[in-house]
Design a protein around this motif. Structure first.
Motif, short mmCIF file in Angstrom:
data_model
loop_
_atom_site.label_atom_id
_atom_site.label_comp_id
_atom_site.label_asym_id
_atom_site.label_seq_id
_atom_site.Cartn_x
_atom_site.Cartn_y
_atom_site.Cartn_z
N MET A 18 0.81 -1.22 0.00
CA MET A 18 0.00 0.00 0.00
C MET A 18 0.85 1.27 0.00
N THR A 19 2.07 1.19 0.49
CA THR A 19 2.84 2.42 0.70
C THR A 19 4.18 2.45 -0.01
N ALA A 20 4.58 1.36 -0.66
CA ALA A 20 5.92 1.34 -1.28
C ALA A 20 6.05 2.43 -2.33
N SER A 21 5.00 2.64 -3.09
CA SER A 21 5.07 3.66 -4.13
C SER A 21 4.88 5.07 -3.59
N GLN A 22 4.45 5.20 -2.34
CA GLN A 22 4.17 6.51 -1.79
C GLN A 22 5.31 7.07 -0.96
N PHE A 23 6.25 6.22 -0.52
CA PHE A 23 7.32 6.72 0.32
C PHE A 23 8.27 7.63 -0.45
N SER A 24 8.45 7.39 -1.75
CA SER A 24 9.26 8.32 -2.54
C SER A 24 8.56 9.67 -2.64
N GLU A 25 7.24 9.66 -2.81
CA GLU A 25 6.48 10.91 -2.81
C GLU A 25 6.56 11.60 -1.45
N ASP B 87 -3.76 6.59 18.25
CA ASP B 87 -3.17 7.83 17.71
C ASP B 87 -3.05 7.78 16.19
N ALA B 88 -2.59 6.64 15.68
CA ALA B 88 -2.43 6.51 14.23
C ALA B 88 -3.78 6.61 13.52
N ILE B 89 -4.81 5.98 14.07
CA ILE B 89 -6.13 6.04 13.44
C ILE B 89 -6.69 7.46 13.49
N GLY B 90 -6.56 8.12 14.66
CA GLY B 90 -7.09 9.47 14.79
C GLY B 90 -6.41 10.46 13.88
N ILE B 91 -5.08 10.46 13.86
CA ILE B 91 -4.36 11.41 13.00
C ILE B 91 -4.54 11.04 11.53
N GLY B 92 -4.59 9.74 11.21
CA GLY B 92 -4.83 9.34 9.83
C GLY B 92 -6.19 9.81 9.32
N LEU B 93 -7.24 9.68 10.14
CA LEU B 93 -8.56 10.17 9.74
C LEU B 93 -8.57 11.69 9.56
N LEU C 296 -0.76 11.15 1.17
CA LEU C 296 0.11 10.21 1.90
C LEU C 296 -0.36 10.02 3.33
N ALA C 297 -1.69 9.93 3.52
CA ALA C 297 -2.23 9.80 4.87
C ALA C 297 -1.84 8.47 5.50
N PHE C 298 -1.83 7.39 4.72
CA PHE C 298 -1.51 6.09 5.30
C PHE C 298 -0.05 5.98 5.74
N PRO C 299 0.93 6.41 4.92
CA PRO C 299 2.31 6.40 5.43
C PRO C 299 2.52 7.27 6.66
N LEU C 300 1.84 8.41 6.71
CA LEU C 300 1.96 9.26 7.88
C LEU C 300 1.33 8.62 9.11
N ALA C 301 0.21 7.93 8.92
CA ALA C 301 -0.39 7.21 10.04
C ALA C 301 0.52 6.08 10.52
N VAL D 249 4.28 17.81 5.59
CA VAL D 249 3.65 17.31 4.37
C VAL D 249 2.40 18.12 4.04
N ALA D 250 1.60 18.45 5.05
CA ALA D 250 0.40 19.28 4.81
C ALA D 250 0.79 20.66 4.31
N LEU D 251 1.88 21.23 4.84
CA LEU D 251 2.34 22.54 4.37
C LEU D 251 2.79 22.48 2.92
N ALA D 252 3.50 21.42 2.56
CA ALA D 252 3.99 21.30 1.19
C ALA D 252 2.86 21.05 0.20
N ALA D 253 1.85 20.27 0.62
CA ALA D 253 0.81 19.86 -0.32
C ALA D 253 -0.30 20.89 -0.46
N ASN D 254 -0.77 21.43 0.66
CA ASN D 254 -1.98 22.26 0.62
C ASN D 254 -1.79 23.65 1.20
#
Length: 392
Positions: A114-121, A238-244, A253-258, A282-287
């Protein structure tokens, strides 16, 4: 008067022998107290230094033992449930270890897919977030681009000077693999024969020390089990709350961050802070800054709910440590054994504290019992004496 043989008289010998004691007694009480405490601190510091040196020499073994006890306390309920099904001890321990390996392999495979392709991003987003942070610092604080670039260049130069040794890297990989294999083997035997080994150890302790050691061992084991299970549950929440929150805010990249938040939860205070900082970058860079501020608010809210509501419910009060103790333990563990030391430092500190506290409480109870026993015996003797006088 001189004694025979040219020796000193007994009076002179007595006066000379009492000289050091009289000199010590003549010192002010503050000086005597400072000398005694300084000697005690020197002895304690020397003992801690020797212990740290020995730990550094056997760091892979120490980490393997700490991980073994952590996993054994976590998986002990599973092993007991299998034993209630009347399975042999060896089979129950083997199935428990295989269940652990299956869960780790399955979760690792799922996460990788699920995250191998997203860690480079994730790395690209972090770099962009750092660039935006750099622009914010230079536009807000009295720092020029040249000064900031100079600091970054010095940091990169310091890091680049640390050459990578292929032999040392291969040795580190071999030590890690050996530690993991040793931990799994020790985990099997600890689940299989842990209680019998503990009873064998208690039988070697005699007198009142056996009861003290037995209770201290039970308290330490319960503390380690409560800490391991509670930490895993809190990290998952914590991971579920911050991921949601990241999904609702539209942060990529919510799942890798969670996932980073989950693993960071095993290092109290520091791990959660680093994971939250990565999510905000990541939020600052993206949005942009608005989403970054909302992400920061969500991270703080989740951590406050976890610290003030969930942790007192999940963790027992006996397991909780003061934040200063946690920071010192994590720092010491990181300096001694790196990331692995940071993971195991806090549970070791919690267990050691609870064991010491249990021993002190039992000694106080024993001293109180002895004192009341002497009082009761004295009163009984007085009553017998009075009855004897009355009869006479």
């Amino acid at each position: 008067m001189v004694a025979r043989g040219g020796g000193r008289t007994p009076e002179e010998s007595t006066r000379r022998g009492a000289g050091p004691r009289q000199t010590w007694a003549a010192l002010p009480w503050l000086v005597r107290t400072a000398v005694v405490w300084s000697a005690c601190l020197v002895v304690i510091a020397a003992g801690l230094y020797l212990l740290a040196r020995i730990t550094l020499l056997v760091t892979p073994l120490a980490i393997a033992l700490a991980a073994t006890f952590f996993l054994a306390a976590l998986l002990d309920p599973v092993q007991l449930a299998l034993r209630r099904l009347r399975l042999p001890a060896a089979l129950a321990a083997l199935l428990t270890v295989l269940l652990l390996l299956g869960v780790l392999f399955g979760v690792g495979l799922l996460v990788w897919n699920m995250t191998a392709s997203q860690f480079s991003e994730l790395g690209d987003e972090l770099r962009e977030g750092l660039e935006r942070s750099r622009d914010f610092v230079t536009s807000t604080l009295p720092v020029t681009d040249e000064q900031l670039d100079g600091l970054v260049g010095q940091l990169r130069q310091a890091l680049s000077q640390q050459e990578v040794d292929p032999v040392a890297s291969a040795q580190t990989v071999a030590e890690v693999f050996g530690s993991v294999l040793l931990a799994l083997v020790l985990l099997f035997f600890l689940l299989k024969d842990g209680r019998s080994m503990w009873h064998w150890t208690l039988r070697r302790a005699g007198g009142p020390n056996r009861e003290i050691a037995a209770k201290a061992g039970r308290v330490g084991w319960r503390t380690l089990g409560s800490y391991s299970r509670g930490t895993m549950l809190i990290a998952a929440i914590d991971a579920i709350g911050i991921g949601l929150a990241l999904v609702l805010l539209g942060v990529p990249l919510a799942f890798p961050l969670a996932l980073i938040t989950f693993f960071g939860g095993f290092v109290p205070i520091i791990g959660a802070t680093v994971a939250g900082a990565v999510a905000v970058l990541v939020a600052l860079a993206a949005n942009g800054p608005t989403t970054a501020l909302l992400t920061l608010a969500a991270v703080i809210a989740v951590q406050q709910i976890e610290g003030n509501l969930l942790e007192p419910l999940v963790m027992k009060r006996q397991v909780r440590l003061h934040p200063v103790v946690i920071l010192l333990a994590v720092t010491a563990g990181t300096l001694i054994a790196g990331i692995a030391g940071a993971f195991v430092a806090v549970p070791i500190a919690a267990v050691v504290w609870r064991v010491i506290d249990s021993v002190q409480q039992q000694r106080q109870v024993a001293a109180s019992r002895r004192r009341w026993t002497r009082i009761i015996r004295g009163r009984t003797a007085q009553a017998r004496a009075r009855r004897t006088v009355r009869k006479v």
